[in-house]
Design a protein around this motif. Sequence first.
Motif, mmCIF file in Angstrom:
data_model
loop_
_atom_site.group_PDB
_atom_site.id
_atom_site.type_symbol
_atom_site.label_atom_id
_atom_site.label_comp_id
_atom_site.label_asym_id
_atom_site.label_seq_id
_atom_site.Cartn_x
_atom_site.Cartn_y
_atom_site.Cartn_z
ATOM 1 N N PHE A 1 0.859 -1.186 0.000
ATOM 2 C CA PHE A 1 0.000 0.000 0.000
ATOM 3 C C PHE A 1 0.895 1.236 0.000
ATOM 4 O O PHE A 1 1.769 1.386 0.865
ATOM 5 N N LEU A 2 0.660 2.136 -0.956
ATOM 6 C CA LEU A 2 1.426 3.370 -1.036
ATOM 7 C C LEU A 2 0.479 4.559 -0.998
ATOM 8 O O LEU A 2 -0.402 4.683 -1.863
ATOM 9 N N ASP A 3 0.635 5.430 0.001
ATOM 10 C CA ASP A 3 -0.160 6.656 0.086
ATOM 11 C C ASP A 3 0.529 7.699 -0.790
ATOM 12 O O ASP A 3 1.596 8.218 -0.449
ATOM 13 N N ILE A 4 -0.084 8.026 -1.925
ATOM 14 C CA ILE A 4 0.609 8.841 -2.921
ATOM 15 C C ILE A 4 0.602 10.335 -2.619
ATOM 16 O O ILE A 4 1.282 11.105 -3.304
ATOM 17 N N ASP A 5 -0.157 10.765 -1.615
ATOM 18 C CA ASP A 5 -0.196 12.184 -1.260
ATOM 19 C C ASP A 5 0.513 12.496 0.052
ATOM 20 O O ASP A 5 0.649 13.661 0.427
ATOM 21 N N ALA A 6 0.969 11.479 0.757
ATOM 22 C CA ALA A 6 1.486 11.670 2.114
ATOM 23 C C ALA A 6 2.662 12.636 2.171
ATOM 24 O O ALA A 6 2.702 13.537 3.015
ATOM 25 N N THR A 7 3.636 12.464 1.291
ATOM 26 C CA THR A 7 4.807 13.344 1.317
ATOM 27 C C THR A 7 4.430 14.762 0.911
ATOM 28 O O THR A 7 4.815 15.734 1.565
ATOM 29 N N LYS A 8 3.669 14.885 -0.167
ATOM 30 C CA LYS A 8 3.266 16.207 -0.658
ATOM 31 C C LYS A 8 2.479 16.974 0.387
ATOM 32 O O LYS A 8 2.687 18.171 0.593
ATOM 33 N N ASP A 9 1.565 16.295 1.055
ATOM 34 C CA ASP A 9 0.701 16.948 2.047
ATOM 35 C C ASP A 9 1.313 16.997 3.446
ATOM 36 O O ASP A 9 0.715 17.540 4.373
ATOM 37 N N ARG A 10 2.494 16.380 3.594
ATOM 38 C CA ARG A 10 3.201 16.348 4.882
ATOM 39 C C ARG A 10 2.305 15.825 6.005
ATOM 40 O O ARG A 10 2.245 16.394 7.104
ATOM 41 N N LYS A 11 1.621 14.746 5.702
ATOM 42 C CA LYS A 11 0.696 14.203 6.695
ATOM 43 C C LYS A 11 1.212 12.897 7.279
ATOM 44 O O LYS A 11 2.053 12.213 6.694
ATOM 45 N N PRO B 1 1.097 8.972 8.458
ATOM 46 C CA PRO B 1 0.493 7.767 7.889
ATOM 47 C C PRO B 1 -0.885 7.510 8.501
ATOM 48 O O PRO B 1 -1.126 7.874 9.657
ATOM 49 N N PRO B 2 -1.785 6.883 7.761
ATOM 50 C CA PRO B 2 -3.144 6.606 8.282
ATOM 51 C C PRO B 2 -3.153 5.385 9.194
ATOM 52 O O PRO B 2 -3.567 4.293 8.804
ATOM 53 N N TYR B 3 -2.703 5.588 10.429
ATOM 54 C CA TYR B 3 -2.521 4.456 11.343
ATOM 55 C C TYR B 3 -3.812 3.667 11.576
ATOM 56 O O TYR B 3 -3.786 2.437 11.649
ATOM 57 N N GLU B 4 -4.921 4.381 11.696
ATOM 58 C CA GLU B 4 -6.191 3.686 11.937
ATOM 59 C C GLU B 4 -6.559 2.789 10.754
ATOM 60 O O GLU B 4 -6.967 1.635 10.934
ATOM 61 N N LEU B 5 -6.369 3.317 9.533
ATOM 62 C CA LEU B 5 -6.645 2.512 8.337
ATOM 63 C C LEU B 5 -5.699 1.317 8.262
ATOM 64 O O LEU B 5 -6.128 0.206 7.934
ATOM 65 N N ILE B 6 -4.428 1.537 8.567
ATOM 66 C CA ILE B 6 -3.464 0.433 8.554
ATOM 67 C C ILE B 6 -3.879 -0.645 9.546
ATOM 68 O O ILE B 6 -3.797 -1.850 9.265
ATOM 69 N N GLY B 7 -4.356 -0.220 10.710
ATOM 70 C CA GLY B 7 -4.842 -1.181 11.695
ATOM 71 C C GLY B 7 -6.045 -1.955 11.184
ATOM 72 O O GLY B 7 -6.149 -3.177 11.395
ATOM 73 N N ASP B 8 -6.967 -1.269 10.502
ATOM 74 C CA ASP B 8 -8.139 -1.937 9.926
ATOM 75 C C ASP B 8 -7.727 -2.934 8.844
ATOM 76 O O ASP B 8 -8.275 -4.043 8.751
#
Length: 254
Positions: free
Chosen positions: A49-59, A61-68
């Motif tokens: 799984f690669l979050d393609i906006d994470a670096t650009k948006d400086r956010k 990681p979606p820990y809750e989603l990863i847990g799900d």
Amino acid sequence: MALKRIIPCLLLRDNGLVKTIKFKDSTYIGDPINAVKIFNEKEVDELVFLDIDATKDRKEPPYELIGDIATECFMPFCYGGGIKTIDQIRRLIASGAEKVAINSAAFYNPQFIKEAATIFGSSTIVISIDYKKNLFGKTSVYVNGGKKNTKKDPITYAIEMEKLGAGELFLNAIERDGVMNGYDIEMIREITDAVSIPVIACGGAGELNDFKEAFYQGRASAAAAGSLFVFQGKKRGVLISYPDPTEIKEIINN
């Protein structure tokens, strides 16, 4: 010899799945949890799984989603996107990810890779290498979602990352992303010949025979694909698929 792996690569955006073409023109695919359930049924080797906006948006990681995802996922999976601290890696592993893919931070802060490999073990650290040719025909590593040219040669960069402690390389040809016209076999082979760690080939798979070429001509340890596993037909209708055991055996055994 290690078993060859065929890996669906799933792109996250705002907690949904999308698919891009050459890192642009994203198309919404659906819910990641539903995709995981389908891939469970198909007994997939591994997921990325690669979050393609994470670096650009400086956010974060979606820990809750990863847990799900981890709760539903029967196979090991790797998460990448915006990872730049030890604490983020620790939280991702605690959330259920087995591996983390690091891209931009590996270029901006190489010692971070050395530190992460020392703390979590090389097998946890995957370096994502996005690359393409520039206007002058020179092949370079790109970061920041494929937008910044580092002017680093992919082969030299791969060797540097292995020396820093990376346990695996995720090699992604930007110009082949979503095009489905085959892997960049020459680059895959050059990098697999230059390093001793496993290389995952990504970018360009359009048919099952492309996996064979990545394995036996490119000498990749694994082959990842996105479009091939989420689209069907010339109109690119969304339908999640994966080779059946007979097809996989034929691919791996050549």
